[in-house]
Design a protein around this motif. Structure first.
Motif, mmCIF file in Angstrom:
data_model
loop_
_atom_site.group_PDB
_atom_site.id
_atom_site.type_symbol
_atom_site.label_atom_id
_atom_site.label_comp_id
_atom_site.label_asym_id
_atom_site.label_seq_id
_atom_site.Cartn_x
_atom_site.Cartn_y
_atom_site.Cartn_z
ATOM 1 N N ARG A 192 0.812 -1.209 0.000
ATOM 2 C CA ARG A 192 0.000 0.000 0.000
ATOM 3 C C ARG A 192 0.856 1.275 0.000
ATOM 4 O O ARG A 192 0.590 2.234 -0.730
ATOM 5 N N TYR B 140 2.218 2.014 -3.345
ATOM 6 C CA TYR B 140 1.146 2.427 -4.259
ATOM 7 C C TYR B 140 0.841 3.909 -4.074
ATOM 8 O O TYR B 140 0.713 4.663 -5.048
ATOM 9 N N PHE B 141 0.751 4.316 -2.803
ATOM 10 C CA PHE B 141 0.466 5.729 -2.534
ATOM 11 C C PHE B 141 1.655 6.614 -2.896
ATOM 12 O O PHE B 141 1.484 7.756 -3.324
ATOM 13 N N GLU B 142 2.864 6.065 -2.711
ATOM 14 C CA GLU B 142 4.067 6.846 -3.012
ATOM 15 C C GLU B 142 4.113 7.264 -4.489
ATOM 16 O O GLU B 142 4.579 8.359 -4.813
ATOM 17 N N VAL B 143 3.599 6.404 -5.361
ATOM 18 C CA VAL B 143 3.687 6.718 -6.790
ATOM 19 C C VAL B 143 2.356 7.208 -7.376
ATOM 20 O O VAL B 143 2.236 7.373 -8.587
ATOM 21 N N GLY B 144 1.391 7.443 -6.528
ATOM 22 C CA GLY B 144 0.126 7.989 -7.020
ATOM 23 C C GLY B 144 -0.807 6.961 -7.622
ATOM 24 O O GLY B 144 -1.684 7.302 -8.416
ATOM 25 N N GLY B 145 -0.615 5.708 -7.255
ATOM 26 C CA GLY B 145 -1.538 4.648 -7.675
ATOM 27 C C GLY B 145 -1.627 4.488 -9.180
ATOM 28 O O GLY B 145 -0.696 4.825 -9.916
ATOM 29 N N LEU C 167 -5.162 12.915 -3.799
ATOM 30 C CA LEU C 167 -3.717 12.812 -3.539
ATOM 31 C C LEU C 167 -3.061 11.856 -4.549
ATOM 32 O O LEU C 167 -2.013 12.162 -5.131
ATOM 33 N N LEU C 168 -3.716 10.712 -4.747
ATOM 34 C CA LEU C 168 -3.197 9.740 -5.720
ATOM 35 C C LEU C 168 -3.064 10.390 -7.093
ATOM 36 O O LEU C 168 -2.036 10.288 -7.758
ATOM 37 N N GLN C 169 -4.145 11.101 -7.476
ATOM 38 C CA GLN C 169 -4.163 11.719 -8.800
ATOM 39 C C GLN C 169 -3.064 12.786 -8.925
ATOM 40 O O GLN C 169 -2.362 12.832 -9.936
ATOM 41 N N SER C 170 -2.916 13.586 -7.871
ATOM 42 C CA SER C 170 -1.901 14.659 -7.911
ATOM 43 C C SER C 170 -0.509 14.055 -8.041
ATOM 44 O O SER C 170 0.302 14.517 -8.843
ATOM 45 N N ARG C 171 -0.259 13.023 -7.231
ATOM 46 C CA ARG C 171 1.070 12.394 -7.285
ATOM 47 C C ARG C 171 1.318 11.804 -8.667
ATOM 48 O O ARG C 171 2.406 11.909 -9.220
ATOM 49 N N ASP C 172 0.261 11.165 -9.196
ATOM 50 C CA ASP C 172 0.426 10.555 -10.522
ATOM 51 C C ASP C 172 0.720 11.627 -11.566
ATOM 52 O O ASP C 172 1.609 11.458 -12.400
ATOM 53 N N PHE C 173 -0.013 12.754 -11.477
ATOM 54 C CA PHE C 173 0.233 13.834 -12.443
ATOM 55 C C PHE C 173 1.680 14.317 -12.328
ATOM 56 O O PHE C 173 2.367 14.527 -13.322
ATOM 57 N N ILE D 209 4.334 12.752 -11.054
ATOM 58 C CA ILE D 209 5.313 11.742 -11.508
ATOM 59 C C ILE D 209 5.244 11.597 -13.030
ATOM 60 O O ILE D 209 6.274 11.517 -13.707
#
Lengths: 539, 137
Positions: A461, A464-469, B41-47, B49
Motif C-alpha cells: 500500500r 502504491y500511494f508513493e507513486v500515485g496509484g 492525492l493519488l491523482q496529484s502524485r500521478d500527475f 510523476i
C-alpha cells in the motif's frame, strides 16, 4: 605421446610485455586446470591471447593432472609470456583448493573466472573494462554466455536479465562470465570447501551480501564448452552440484535473516525459496466489476461471483477483505449473490462515473484498509490455495512493491507470466503451454520483471500511494505498465512467481484493445523503455 | 428515590442516540471526505510523476525530432535533386521527340522521292548498267 604445444595455436611473440610487465594488472584470470581435453584447452589459451585488452594476468593452477602433457604445456606457456603464472600442486585437491591457489597468485584489481575448457570472446575483457569505466566502484560484473560444442558450434545463447537477486536464488543465472573485485573475493573468504560444483555460486552469493554495485553486460562474452560430464550439457550430469547450490542458498538466506525453506523444483534442478511469513497482516482484495456474465468451462457464469466464490472456497489465508467496486448498472441480483457467497469478507463500493479501470482500482484502494492489497479482475478464479501466502512472502522484502502470479487461460495455457516489453508491452508467454520450462527455466522460477498484469497483482500500500496509484490517464490499457514503471523508477523490484496460480479468463469482462491515444500517452511518459526490457530480453 | 428519575430517563437516552447518530453521520461524511482527499492525492502524485517522466523524455524526444527533421531535410533535398533530374530527362525526351518528328519527315521525303516517276525512270535506265556491274563482280 603427442606434443601439446604443436596445437593449432602457436603462441605469438609476447616479449614486448616483458618490458611493460604490470605490477597490478586490471584483470587476473583464474583457471584451475585438471586434465582438460587437449583441443579445448588450446582453444581456451587461444581465446585468452585473442583478447583486445592486454592488461591481464593469467593464473593457472595444475591440480596434479595425471596427463603429463598438461604440465608440459603449462611450462611452455609460462616461459613464453610473463603474464602467465603457473603453480603446480603437489597433490590433487579439487576445484576449490586449486581455485584458491590461483587466487593466491592473482595481483589484478579484478578476478575473471575461466574454466580450463571454455573460451572467452575476443572482446570479453575490453567490454568488461568499459563497464568498469562507467562505474569505477563496481564490484561484480557478469555477462551473457552461450554454449559451444567440441566442434566449435555455438548454441543456447543465454540473454540474461539485468541484476535479479530473486532469480539468483533459483539458479546461478550469472554464472559465466563473472568478474569480481579481488579485494572483495578475499574479504568474503574466497572459495569454500564443501561447495564443490557450485563453489562459484556460493562465492557470488557471499559477494552480493557485501555489495550491490553490480553490472550486467548484455553481450555474449563467454563460451561454455559442452563436454561430457559437464553441467553445460545438463545440470543432472553433476547432481552433487545441486546439493552444494542448495546449501549455498540456505546459508545466504540465513546470513540475511530470511526465514525460508529451499525446495527443489523437480526435475529441473532449480530452487524455490519459500519464505515464512513473519506476520500475517490483513489483505484487501479489490475487484472492479460491472457484473458481467460469460460462459466459463461451458457454463454461463457471473464472473465476479465466480471469482469471489473461488476466493472464499480455496484461499487458505484467513485475514482478508474483499472490496468489490461495482458500476451503478451492476444488476442488483449480482450484489445479492455476492453477499451470499461472501457474508463475512465482502464490502461493495459503488462506482458512479464513466468507465475508467484505473479510477475504479483507486476507489477500491481508498476504500480498503489493509497494508497489502490485491488488484484482481473479476474474470479470474483462484487455483492455488496458498496464493496469498506466496505473493505476500515476496512483499516482506523491503524493496519489493508488486508481486504477480502465473495466470492461466481457461484451457490451461499461459495467459500471463509477467509482462515483457520486448519488442512491445505484452503478456510474457501468452498462449504457450504452462508445462513449458521456458528459456533457462524462466517459467519455473520466481524472478524480477519489468511489470505484471493488473489482472492480478499484490501491492504494498505504501508504495502504491508513493507513486500515485494507477493513473486515470490510462482508463483502459497500460495503467498496469505505467504503475510498474513508476515503481521501478523509485527503485522498487517487481516479482513474478509461478508458485501462485489463478485462471484469468482473458478479455471475458471487457475487450482487450488499447487506443492509439493511450499508446501515445505511455510513449510520451516512458519513451523507448516500453519497447525494450532489460529483464526479459527474449523476443 | 422518587419515580421522577425514571420519568426523566428516556429523555437523555433519546438525546444520546440522536447525538450518536449525528456523530456517526459526521464520521461517515469525514471518512468519505478522507477517501476523496486520498483519491485526489493519488491523482496529484500521478500527475506530478507522469509530468516528471514526460519531462525526462522531452530532451530525448527533442533529439529524435531534430534527427527526424534532419532526415526530412535530407529526404527533401534528395527529392529536389530527383525532380531536377526528371526535368532534365523530360527535356531530353522532348528533344528526342522533335528529332524523331524530323526523322519521320525526312523518311517521308525519301519515300516520296523513291516513288516519284523520275526516280523510277532513272532506275529503269540504269538497270542494264547495274546487271553488267553485278556480272563483272
Amino acid at each position: 605421446m603427442a606434443h601439446w604445444s604443436g596445437g593449432a595455436f602457436a603462441v605469438k611473440n609476447h616479449q614486448a610485455h616483458f618490458e611493460i610487465a604490470v605490477v597490478r594488472p586490471k584483470f587476473s584470470i583464474i583457471t584451475p586446470v585438471f586434465n582438460p581435453p587437449h583441443d579445448a584447452f588450446e582453444k581456451c589459451v587461444e581465446s585468452v591471447y585473442a583478447q583486445g585488452f592486454e592488461d591481464w594476468q593469467w593464473c593457472l593452477v595444475d591440480d596434479k593432472s595425471t596427463d603429463p602433457r598438461v604440465a608440459q604445456r603449462l611450462r611452455e606457456l609460462q616461459v613464453l609470456d610473463r603474464r602467465i603464472v603457473v603453480y603446480f600442486r603437489s597433490e590433487n585437491g579439487g576445484i576449490v583448493a586449486a581455485s584458491n591457489d590461483a587466487l593466491s597468485l592473482a595481483t589484478g584489481e579484478f578476478v575473471v573466472l575461466l574454466d580450463n575448457d571454455d573460451e572467452l570472446h575476443a572482446d570479453a575483457l575490453i567490454e568488461v573494462a568499459k563497464a568498469i569505466e562507467t562505474d569505477p566502484e563496481v564490484d561484480y560484473i557478469y555477462t551473457d554466455e552461450d554454449k559451444i560444442t567440441v566442434g566449435g558450434e555455438h548454441y543456447d545463447e543465454f540473454k540474461k536479465p539485468k541484476w535479479s537477486p530473486e532469480r539468483l536464488l533459483a539458479h546461478n543465472y550469472c554464472s559465466h562470465l563473472s568478474v569480481i573485485r579481488r579485494e572483495l573475493v578475499d574479504n568474503v573468504g574466497r572459495f569454500r570447501d564443501g561447495f564443490e560444483g557450485s563453489q562459484d555460486y556460493d562465492l557470488v552469493l557471499r559477494v552480493i551480501d557485501k555489495t550491490r554495485r553490480i553490472i550486467h553486460v548484455p553481450k555474449v562474452l563467454y563460451h561454455w564448452r559442452a563436454v561430457e560430464g559437464s553441467t553445460s550439457i545438463a545440470v543432472n550430469q553433476k547432481p552433487e552440484a545441486f546439493v552444494s547450490a542448495t546449501k549455498a542458498i540456505k546459508e545466504h538466506l540465513s546470513r540475511n535473516n530470511v526465514d525460508a525453506e529451499v525446495e527443489e523444483v523437480k526435475p529441473y534442478y532449480l530452487s524455490r525459496v519459500k519464505r515464512q511469513l513473519k506476520q500475517k497482516p490483513k489483505i484487501s482484495i479489490i475487484i472492479p466489476t460491472c457484473g458481467t456474465k460469460k460462459s466459463i468451462f461451458g457454463v454461463e457464469t457471473c464472473l465476479v461471483v465466480n471469482a469471489v466464490e473461488s476466493i472464499e472456497r480455496k484461499t487458505s489465508y484467513k485475514d482478508f477483505e474483499i472490496v468489490v467496486v461495482a458500476d451503478t448498472h451492476t444488476p442488483p441480483e449480482v450484489l445479492t449473490e455476492l453477499a451470499r457467497v461472501s457474508p463475512a469478507h465482502l464490502r461493495v463500493v459503488i462506482y458512479d462515473k464513466p468507465f475508467n479501470f484505473a479510477d475504479k482500482c483507486n476507489l477500491g484502494v481508498v476504500n480498503s484498509t489493509a497494508p497489502f492489497f490485491v488488484l484482481l479482475n473479476d474474470d479470474t478464479e483462484v487455483i492455488s490455495g496458498d496464493w496469498i501466502e506466496v505473493l505476500l512472502g515476496h512483499l516482506q522484502e523491503p524493496d519489493v512493491a508488486v508481486v504477480g502470479p502465473m495466470l492461466l487461460l481457461e484451457d490451461g495455457r499461459i495467459q500471463s507470466a509477467g509482462h515483457s516489453h520486448t519488442p512491445h508491452p505484452h503478456n510474457f508467454y501468452n498462449g504457450r503451454s504452462s508445462k513449458e520450462l521456458g528459456e533457462i527455466g524462466i517459467l519455473k522460477v520466481a524472478r524480477e520483471c519489468s511489470g505484471v498484469t493488473g489482472a492480478c497483482m499484490m501491492i504494498k500500500r505504501s508504495a502504491y500511494f508513493e507513486v500515485g496509484g494507477m493513473s486515470n490517464t490510462f482508463p483502459l490499457s497500460f495503467n498496469d505498465v505505467d504503475l510498474c514503471f513508476k515503481l521501478l523508477d523509485r527503485g522498487y523490484r517487481i516479482i513474478w512467481t509461478p508458485f501462485a496460480r489463478l485462471f484469468h479468463f482473458e478479455t471475458a469482462s471487457r475487450p482487450n484493445v488499447s487506443t492509439a491515444k493511450e499508446l501515445e500517452l505511455i510513449t510520451n511518459r516512458w519513451g523507448d523503455r516500453i519497447f525494450s526490457d532489460d529483464y526479459c530480453r527474449i523476443q | 428515590m422518587s419515580d421522577t428519575s425514571a420519568a426523566t430517563t428516556p429523555a437523555p437516552d433519546k438525546n444520546s442516540s440522536d447525538e450518536l447518530s449525528r456523530l456517526n453521520d459526521e464520521l461517515q461524511a469525514a471518512e468519505g471526505r478522507i477517501m476523496q482527499l486520498e483519491l485526489a492525492l493519488l491523482q496529484s502524485r500521478d500527475f506530478a510523476i507522469g509530468a516528471a517522466a514526460e519531462a525526462n523524455e522531452t530532451p530525448i524526444l527533442r533529439a529524435k525530432f531534430a534527427e527526424s527533421q534532419r532526415l526530412l531535410a535530407d529526404a527533401n533535398e534528395h527529392i529536389r535533386s530527383h525532380l531536377a533530374h526528371i526535368a532534365r530527362l523530360e527535356e531530353l525526351v522532348a528533344d528526342l521527340l522533335k528529332l524523331e518528328a524530323t526523322n519521320k519527315a525526312l523518311r517521308a521525303q525519301i519515300e516520296g522521292l523513291r516513288s516519284s516517276a523520275s526516280w523510277r525512270i532513272g532506275r529503269a535506265v540504269l538497270l542494264p548498267l547495274r546487271i553488267i556491274k553485278r556480272i563483272l563482280r
